[in-house]
Design a protein around this motif. Structure first.
Motif, PDB file in Angstrom:
ATOM      1  N   VAL A  72      39.404  49.904  41.205  1.00 64.54           N
ATOM      2  CA  VAL A  72      38.301  49.382  40.387  1.00 64.54           C
ATOM      3  C   VAL A  72      38.704  49.507  38.924  1.00 64.54           C
ATOM      4  N   THR A  73      38.356  48.512  38.141  1.00 62.06           N
ATOM      5  CA  THR A  73      38.575  48.603  36.701  1.00 62.06           C
ATOM      6  C   THR A  73      37.381  47.988  35.996  1.00 62.06           C
ATOM      7  N   SER A  74      37.378  48.059  34.692  1.00 63.25           N
ATOM      8  CA  SER A  74      36.253  47.518  33.926  1.00 63.25           C
ATOM      9  C   SER A  74      36.774  46.624  32.809  1.00 63.25           C
ATOM     10  N   CYS A  75      37.822  45.873  33.126  1.00 59.90           N
ATOM     11  CA  CYS A  75      38.386  44.908  32.179  1.00 59.90           C
ATOM     12  C   CYS A  75      38.897  43.722  32.987  1.00 59.90           C
ATOM     13  N   HIS A 122      41.344  52.211  37.252  1.00 60.80           N
ATOM     14  CA  HIS A 122      42.309  51.934  36.180  1.00 60.80           C
ATOM     15  C   HIS A 122      41.567  51.961  34.854  1.00 60.80           C
ATOM     16  N   ASP A 123      41.978  52.886  33.965  1.00 54.21           N
ATOM     17  CA  ASP A 123      41.340  53.013  32.659  1.00 54.21           C
ATOM     18  C   ASP A 123      41.879  51.949  31.707  1.00 54.21           C
ATOM     19  N   PRO A 124      41.059  50.988  31.275  1.00 55.36           N
ATOM     20  CA  PRO A 124      41.517  50.026  30.259  1.00 55.36           C
ATOM     21  C   PRO A 124      41.777  50.746  28.929  1.00 55.36           C
ATOM     22  N   CYS A 125      42.885  50.424  28.305  1.00 56.69           N
ATOM     23  CA  CYS A 125      43.302  51.172  27.104  1.00 56.69           C
ATOM     24  C   CYS A 125      42.262  51.123  25.991  1.00 56.69           C
ATOM     25  N   GLN A 126      41.781  49.920  25.687  1.00 52.71           N
ATOM     26  CA  GLN A 126      40.855  49.790  24.555  1.00 52.71           C
ATOM     27  C   GLN A 126      39.517  50.458  24.849  1.00 52.71           C
ATOM     28  N   LEU A 127      39.167  50.535  26.104  1.00 54.24           N
ATOM     29  CA  LEU A 127      37.881  51.118  26.477  1.00 54.24           C
ATOM     30  C   LEU A 127      37.946  52.642  26.470  1.00 54.24           C
ATOM     31  N   VAL A 128      39.026  53.195  26.969  1.00 55.04           N
ATOM     32  CA  VAL A 128      39.115  54.639  27.149  1.00 55.04           C
ATOM     33  C   VAL A 128      39.831  55.305  25.966  1.00 55.04           C
ATOM     34  N   VAL A 163      50.136  42.657  41.825  1.00 55.72           N
ATOM     35  CA  VAL A 163      49.981  43.059  43.233  1.00 55.72           C
ATOM     36  C   VAL A 163      50.660  42.035  44.134  1.00 55.72           C
ATOM     37  N   ASP A 164      50.491  40.762  43.806  1.00 59.79           N
ATOM     38  CA  ASP A 164      51.163  39.725  44.586  1.00 59.79           C
ATOM     39  C   ASP A 164      52.673  39.815  44.416  1.00 59.79           C
ATOM     40  N   ALA A 165      53.110  40.014  43.170  1.00 59.63           N
ATOM     41  CA  ALA A 165      54.551  40.042  42.896  1.00 59.63           C
ATOM     42  C   ALA A 165      55.236  41.223  43.587  1.00 59.63           C
ATOM     43  N   TYR A 166      54.538  42.362  43.670  1.00 54.95           N
ATOM     44  CA  TYR A 166      55.120  43.574  44.273  1.00 54.95           C
ATOM     45  C   TYR A 166      54.759  43.704  45.756  1.00 54.95           C
ATOM     46  N   ASN A 167      53.990  42.721  46.258  1.00 50.82           N
ATOM     47  CA  ASN A 167      53.589  42.725  47.662  1.00 50.82           C
ATOM     48  C   ASN A 167      52.855  44.015  48.030  1.00 50.82           C
ATOM     49  N   LEU A 168      51.912  44.389  47.187  1.00 54.67           N
ATOM     50  CA  LEU A 168      51.132  45.608  47.426  1.00 54.67           C
ATOM     51  C   LEU A 168      49.893  45.268  48.260  1.00 54.67           C
ATOM     52  N   ASN A 169      49.339  46.272  48.869  1.00 50.29           N
ATOM     53  CA  ASN A 169      48.264  46.046  49.832  1.00 50.29           C
ATOM     54  C   ASN A 169      47.003  46.801  49.441  1.00 50.29           C
ATOM     55  N   PHE A 170      46.368  46.355  48.382  1.00 50.31           N
ATOM     56  CA  PHE A 170      45.039  46.868  48.036  1.00 50.31           C
ATOM     57  C   PHE A 170      44.308  45.793  47.248  1.00 50.31           C
ATOM     58  N   LYS A 171      43.001  45.932  47.170  1.00 53.57           N
ATOM     59  CA  LYS A 171      42.177  44.941  46.480  1.00 53.57           C
ATOM     60  C   LYS A 171      41.665  45.509  45.158  1.00 53.57           C
ATOM     61  N   ILE A 172      41.373  44.606  44.226  1.00 53.00           N
ATOM     62  CA  ILE A 172      40.922  45.009  42.897  1.00 53.00           C
ATOM     63  C   ILE A 172      39.526  44.434  42.653  1.00 53.00           C
ATOM     64  N   PHE A 173      38.646  45.274  42.127  1.00 50.47           N
ATOM     65  CA  PHE A 173      37.265  44.867  41.873  1.00 50.47           C
ATOM     66  C   PHE A 173      36.842  45.317  40.475  1.00 50.47           C
ATOM     67  N   GLY A 174      35.826  44.645  39.962  1.00 52.45           N
ATOM     68  CA  GLY A 174      35.197  45.075  38.726  1.00 52.45           C
ATOM     69  C   GLY A 174      34.152  46.137  39.004  1.00 52.45           C
ATOM     70  N   MET A 175      33.790  46.892  37.973  1.00 53.94           N
ATOM     71  CA  MET A 175      32.827  47.981  38.176  1.00 53.94           C
ATOM     72  C   MET A 175      31.429  47.448  38.466  1.00 53.94           C
ATOM     73  N   ALA A 176      30.983  46.445  37.709  1.00 57.40           N
ATOM     74  CA  ALA A 176      29.610  45.962  37.886  1.00 57.40           C
ATOM     75  C   ALA A 176      29.396  45.441  39.306  1.00 57.40           C
ATOM     76  N   GLU A 177      30.369  44.671  39.815  1.00 61.16           N
ATOM     77  CA  GLU A 177      30.194  44.138  41.168  1.00 61.16           C
ATOM     78  C   GLU A 177      30.282  45.244  42.212  1.00 61.16           C
ATOM     79  N   THR A 178      31.082  46.291  41.916  1.00 57.03           N
ATOM     80  CA  THR A 178      31.177  47.425  42.844  1.00 57.03           C
ATOM     81  C   THR A 178      29.831  48.130  42.960  1.00 57.03           C
ATOM     82  N   ILE A 179      29.187  48.340  41.817  1.00 56.89           N
ATOM     83  CA  ILE A 179      27.870  48.986  41.831  1.00 56.89           C
ATOM     84  C   ILE A 179      26.827  48.060  42.460  1.00 56.89           C
ATOM     85  N   ALA A 180      26.865  46.775  42.082  1.00 59.70           N
ATOM     86  CA  ALA A 180      25.865  45.826  42.592  1.00 59.70           C
ATOM     87  C   ALA A 180      25.924  45.704  44.115  1.00 59.70           C
ATOM     88  N   ALA A 181      27.118  45.891  44.684  1.00 62.48           N
ATOM     89  CA  ALA A 181      27.266  45.789  46.139  1.00 62.48           C
ATOM     90  C   ALA A 181      26.547  46.912  46.863  1.00 62.48           C
TER      91      ALA A 181
END
Length: 432
Positions: free
Chosen positions: A384-387, A308-314, A398-416
């Motif tokens: 993954v997003t960076s905001c 997900h591209d954050p507006c102010q960043l991209v 995601v909870d409100a729409y009952n969607l089934n995926f997880k959201i992570f930050g970029m730094a933690e994704t790389i660090a993993a």
């Protein structure tokens, strides 16, 4: 409201009408194309959410004070001055249904920067006493406590202790002469403490000289969100003072889109002078470390991943390819949603909307645009997003729409995916 307060608000609107705003109003051809670029209009179908319509109070002030026919109409009593009731009526449109995402300027035939104009209009609203209670409270906490979420330095110290216990790495604080000074949004301090641990592990591997500053750790700028240039300048100055006291070469903007915009692009104009250091977003730094061979990863994720591209960043910051290059290091099944990059759709909670509880139902509703983007690619396993603000807003949705995926930050994704010998200090090493 007193007449004095209304007068202050109208005067503030007049003061905010600079040459850019005046030229934008003068060049508007009333095409209405901005409507289809705004998720508050596309997801509700309500014409009141047309971006240019949200500027009607400021447009009237501009016409009455800056145009020949407007001045003449006012002189002979054919136009009425703006009233407090009208400002009160428009306030929810200005704060609840605009995230300052700046998608609308990209579609208009003359490129009017409506997000810039909305930020100017908010200055008049604040001066007139019209701003959402939630955003007012966040701004007061930012000024008086140091964080819009009420996170004090003691809160950060507690996170530092937990991070050092988890990683075995020393978190450097107030290190004079370090190359980089990291700042964090209150959201990262309170909701996503894994960000700090990820920085520690990545910087340990890459050999980055860095520090936190006990006087300047908060990156969020509520002054920009509510529309108060004076408060925005005060919050920027805290970071500038901290960075210049430590003599760092760079300030690292965290995974927060508007914080990046505030400290990198708006900051020098707000305080009236250039910085003695450079500002770099954490994604820019990670990509630079990747290019230099100092950031190494191992293993690839097979799950379907999108960004997900954050507006102010991209859209406003130009950090477009860096996150995709970083994700390709660790994700073998990466897919872009429709309208990627600068054409991306907002999460619905930027520009202070997420701090405005009154707007919660509306921002959840307009998340249907993001859901449509995800549906178009057949769904994903991981986003993954960076905001951190985008992240918390989308987690709510995601909870409100009952969607089934997880959201992570970029730094933690790389660090993993750091090689196992650099993930923690299990090897007995430490970093400073």
């Amino acid at each position: 409201m007193s007449d004095t307060t209304l007068k202050n608000g109208v005067n503030a609107l007049v003061e905010q009408i600079d040459s850019r705003v005046a030229s934008f109003f003068n060049s508007c051809v009333h095409c209405g194309m901005c409507a289809d670029a705004c998720l508050f209009y596309t997801e509700t179908g309500d014409p009141k959410y047309t971006p240019i319509h949200k500027l009607e109070p400021m447009r009237r002030v501009w016409k009455r004070n800056f145009t020949f026919w407007g001045k003449l109409a006012a002189m002979v009593g054919l136009s009425k001055p703006i009233t407090d009731e009208e400002l009160k009526e428009w306030e929810p449109l200005v704060y609840d249904s605009c995230t300052l995402c700046a998608r609308c300027p990209m579609v208009g035939p003359v490129g009017n920067d409506i997000a810039y104009m909305i930020s100017k209009e908010r200055a008049g609203m604040v001066a007139a006493g019209h701003a959402p209670p939630g955003l007012k409270g966040a701004t007061v906490r930012a000024v008086e406590i140091g964080s819009p979420m009420g996170a004090t330095w003691k809160t950060v110290q507690a996170q530092i202790r937990h991070t050092e216990e988890d990683t075995g790495l020393k978190i450097p604080v107030d290190q004079q002469g370090a190359d980089y000074m990291a700042i964090m949004s209150g959201m990262e301090t309170v909701n996503f403490p894994e960000y700090l641990g990820s920085l520690a592990r990545i910087f340990k591997q890459a050999g980055v000289s860095w520090t936190l500053c006990s006087d300047a750790v908060e990156a969020t700028n509520s002054g920009i969100q509510i529309g108060s240039p004076d408060i925005a300048a005060e919050l920027v100055q805290r970071i500038v003072d901290g960075a210049e006291k430590l003599g760092v070469k760079y300030v690292i903007s965290p995974e927060c889109g508007h914080a990046y915009m505030a400290i990198r692009w708006s900051g020098p104009n707000l305080i009236g002078r250039p910085y003695k250091f450079k500002v770099i977003h954490i994604l820019e730094l990670l990509d630079q470390l990747r290019e230099e061979g100092r950031l190494r990863t191992e293993g690839m994720e097979d799950e379907r991943v999108t960004f997900h591209d954050p507006c102010q960043l991209v859209r406003r910051g130009g950090v477009l390819e860096q996150p995709r290059r970083l994700l390709k290091m660790v994700a073998s099944n990466y897919v872009d949603m429709p309208d990627p990059g600068v054409w991306n759709w907002c999460c619905g909670g930027g520009g202070g909307v997420s701090a405005n509880e009154r707007a919660d139902a509306l921002r959840i509703k307009v998340f249907s645009r993001k859901k449509a983007q995800l549906d178009a690619v057949g769904g994903v396993d991981k986003l993954v997003t960076s905001c951190s603000n985008c992240r918390i807003v989308m987690e709510d949705a995601v909870d409100a729409y009952n969607l089934n995926f997880k959201i992570f930050g970029m730094a933690e994704t790389i660090a993993a995916h750091l090689p196992s010998d650099t993930k923690t200090a299990e090897s007995g090493e430490s970093s400073s």
